[in-house]
Design an enzyme around this catalytic site. Structure first.
Site, PDB file in Angstrom:
ATOM      1  N   ARG A   1     -17.264 -36.225  38.877  1.00 53.06           N
ATOM      2  CA  ARG A   1     -16.570 -36.658  38.369  1.00 53.06           C
ATOM      3  C   ARG A   1     -15.982 -37.505  38.017  1.00 53.06           C
ATOM      4  O   ARG A   1     -15.590 -37.746  36.594  1.00 53.06           O
ATOM      5  CB  ARG A   1     -15.204 -36.323  39.713  1.00 53.06           C
ATOM      6  CG  ARG A   1     -13.932 -36.402  39.475  1.00 53.06           C
ATOM      7  CD  ARG A   1     -13.109 -37.780  39.264  1.00 53.06           C
ATOM      8  NE  ARG A   1     -13.052 -39.228  39.488  1.00 53.06           N
ATOM      9  CZ  ARG A   1     -12.864 -40.286  40.152  1.00 53.06           C
ATOM     10  NH1 ARG A   1     -12.230 -40.636  38.746  1.00 53.06           N
ATOM     11  NH2 ARG A   1     -13.740 -41.530  40.592  1.00 53.06           N
ATOM     12  N   ASP A   2     -16.382 -39.048  38.589  1.00 55.85           N
ATOM     13  CA  ASP A   2     -15.946 -39.834  37.622  1.00 55.85           C
ATOM     14  C   ASP A   2     -17.325 -40.189  37.201  1.00 55.85           C
ATOM     15  O   ASP A   2     -16.926 -41.189  35.241  1.00 55.85           O
ATOM     16  CB  ASP A   2     -16.616 -41.491  38.663  1.00 55.85           C
ATOM     17  CG  ASP A   2     -16.026 -42.633  38.371  1.00 55.85           C
ATOM     18  OD1 ASP A   2     -15.305 -43.281  37.384  1.00 55.85           O
ATOM     19  OD2 ASP A   2     -16.599 -43.548  39.192  1.00 55.85           O
TER      20      ASP A   2
ATOM     21  N   HIS B   1     -17.099 -48.662  46.549  1.00 56.23           N
ATOM     22  CA  HIS B   1     -17.518 -48.315  45.293  1.00 56.23           C
ATOM     23  C   HIS B   1     -17.711 -49.143  43.704  1.00 56.23           C
ATOM     24  O   HIS B   1     -16.742 -49.794  44.064  1.00 56.23           O
ATOM     25  CB  HIS B   1     -15.812 -47.112  44.870  1.00 56.23           C
ATOM     26  CG  HIS B   1     -16.195 -46.797  42.985  1.00 56.23           C
ATOM     27  ND1 HIS B   1     -16.503 -44.846  43.255  1.00 56.23           N
ATOM     28  CD2 HIS B   1     -16.264 -46.967  41.959  1.00 56.23           C
ATOM     29  CE1 HIS B   1     -15.960 -45.081  42.116  1.00 56.23           C
ATOM     30  NE2 HIS B   1     -16.095 -45.959  41.346  1.00 56.23           N
TER      31      HIS B   1
ATOM     32  N   HIS C   1     -18.749 -51.176  41.251  1.00 53.22           N
ATOM     33  CA  HIS C   1     -19.969 -51.086  39.159  1.00 53.22           C
ATOM     34  C   HIS C   1     -20.720 -51.255  39.219  1.00 53.22           C
ATOM     35  O   HIS C   1     -20.854 -52.955  40.005  1.00 53.22           O
ATOM     36  CB  HIS C   1     -19.074 -50.462  38.156  1.00 53.22           C
ATOM     37  CG  HIS C   1     -17.404 -49.440  38.278  1.00 53.22           C
ATOM     38  ND1 HIS C   1     -17.615 -48.666  37.245  1.00 53.22           N
ATOM     39  CD2 HIS C   1     -17.232 -48.679  38.820  1.00 53.22           C
ATOM     40  CE1 HIS C   1     -17.246 -47.621  37.047  1.00 53.22           C
ATOM     41  NE2 HIS C   1     -16.856 -47.614  38.740  1.00 53.22           N
TER      42      HIS C   1
ATOM     43  N   CYS D   1     -13.920 -46.613  33.966  1.00 54.09           N
ATOM     44  CA  CYS D   1     -12.675 -46.264  34.169  1.00 54.09           C
ATOM     45  C   CYS D   1     -12.459 -45.788  32.718  1.00 54.09           C
ATOM     46  O   CYS D   1     -12.390 -47.423  31.510  1.00 54.09           O
ATOM     47  CB  CYS D   1     -11.489 -46.749  34.797  1.00 54.09           C
ATOM     48  SG  CYS D   1     -10.290 -46.275  34.542  1.00 54.09           S
TER      49      CYS D   1
ATOM     50  N   ASN E   1     -21.112 -46.689  37.209  1.00 54.84           N
ATOM     51  CA  ASN E   1     -21.637 -46.583  37.960  1.00 54.84           C
ATOM     52  C   ASN E   1     -22.930 -47.200  38.821  1.00 54.84           C
ATOM     53  O   ASN E   1     -23.802 -46.657  38.331  1.00 54.84           O
ATOM     54  CB  ASN E   1     -20.919 -45.700  39.192  1.00 54.84           C
ATOM     55  CG  ASN E   1     -19.229 -45.053  39.493  1.00 54.84           C
ATOM     56  OD1 ASN E   1     -18.888 -45.525  39.674  1.00 54.84           O
ATOM     57  ND2 ASN E   1     -19.215 -43.852  38.047  1.00 54.84           N
TER      58      ASN E   1
END
Length: 310
Positions: free
Chosen positions: A17-18, A211, A213, A244, A253
């Site tokens: 997803r990300d 989460h 990065h 994002c 990430n």
């Protein structure tokens, strides 16, 4: 809940997803499914496989329901999907996900750019989705991740009080968990320790994942700082994919392979087989030819005599 250094960590893979949301080329559904299969074979127990957003906004996720159905064929894993609103949640629940994740930004500027709602409006969206979940799928977990918790490229500094207040509001609105996201890679270890300590003091067992990065090279250091504060769930992306699209300068990430290696080298169990995890890069690269992937551990290989934690 008592946490000791021996407590296993949960690595939550967000690449499908990300990782994919910021990639220009679209990965074919069959390639996504092969990638997910390889992650499961490596022992990954939680995977964010898609986001339920309008295909016109994010064509990469047009096959979200199909990918979820494929992931659900595997037993023993948690299948997650991101949902920005009630309609997305309805579609995700219909597809059968085990867990919903919602992006609730502490930065008003980022929140408006990302979901076209203020942080306060997103809390009400959390409330509406929690009520929907309770009515039709009460076993599904709901996580409200606090985006831009450590700073924002659009707004700049984000007040820590605002972050903690927002996380508490999300839990009050019905979310099961609320974690902290370094969406644009501004965080440093001292800041991570301070903010997660405050989060855990405020919402206790509802405190969720870290989460992070790796935009400025501090991803692993920040994960370790969060671990020091008792965090035991970490989001990461195979090959370091991700970022994002509504936060300028937000690059990849934390690399799942490097994160798993770090914990296993420390003697902290992840349940993930590193060799099989490295092999999971093959379907990723086959599905996105030419897309750069990152990771120090898979490039260097495992140290001679290295043994994983058991």
């Amino acid at each position: 809940m008592s946490l000791s250094p021996e407590t296993p960590v949960l690595i939550s893979e967000v690449g499908p997803r990300d990782g994919l949301q910021s990639v220009k080329s679209t990965m074919a559904t069959a390639d996504k499914c092969r990638w997910i299969d390889a992650l499961v074979a490596a022992g990954v127990r939680e995977i964010e496989v898609a986001s339920f957003v309008p295909p016109a906004l994010l064509p990469q996720m047009a096959d979200a329901a199909e990918v979820v159905r494929h992931a659900l064929r595997h037993s023993g894993i948690t299948v997650m999907a991101l949902v920005p609103n009630r309609r997305g949640a309805e579609n995700a629940l219909k597809a059968g996900v085990h867990k919903l994740t919602m992006p609730v930004s502490a930065s008003t500027a980022h929140s408006l750019a990302n979901v076209r709602k203020t942080p306060q409006q997103m809390v009400e969206e959390v409330r509406a989705i929690a009520q929907l979940r309770d009515a039709i799928a009460p076993g599904v977990k709901l996580e409200a991740g606090i985006s831009t918790a450590f700073g924002c490229t659009l707004q700049g500094e984000v007040a820590e009080d605002d972050v903690i207040r927002l996380a508490a509001s999300c839990i009050e609105a019905g979310a099961d968990e609320s974690g902290l996201s370094d969406t644009v890679g501004y965080a440093n270890p001292a800041q991570v320790r301070r903010l997660f300590r405050r989060l855990r003091a405020e919402i206790g067992v509802h405190a969720g994942a870290a989460h992070m990065h790796n935009t400025r090279g501090l991803g692993l250091a920040n994960c370790l700082a969060a671990w020091d504060e008792g965090v035991r769930t970490f989001d990461s992306s195979l090959g370091g994919l991700g970022g994002c699209p509504y936060a300028p300068g937000a690059s990849g990430n934390v690399v799942t392979e490097d994160l798993v290696f770090m914990f296993e080298a420390m003697g902290v169990r992840t349940g993930i087989d590193l060799e099989r995890l490295f092999a999971a890069r093959a379907p990723l690269m086959a599905g996105l030819p030419g897309e750069p992937v990152y990771g120090m551990a898979p490039e260097a290989g495992l140290p001679k005599g290295f043994a994983q934690a058991r």
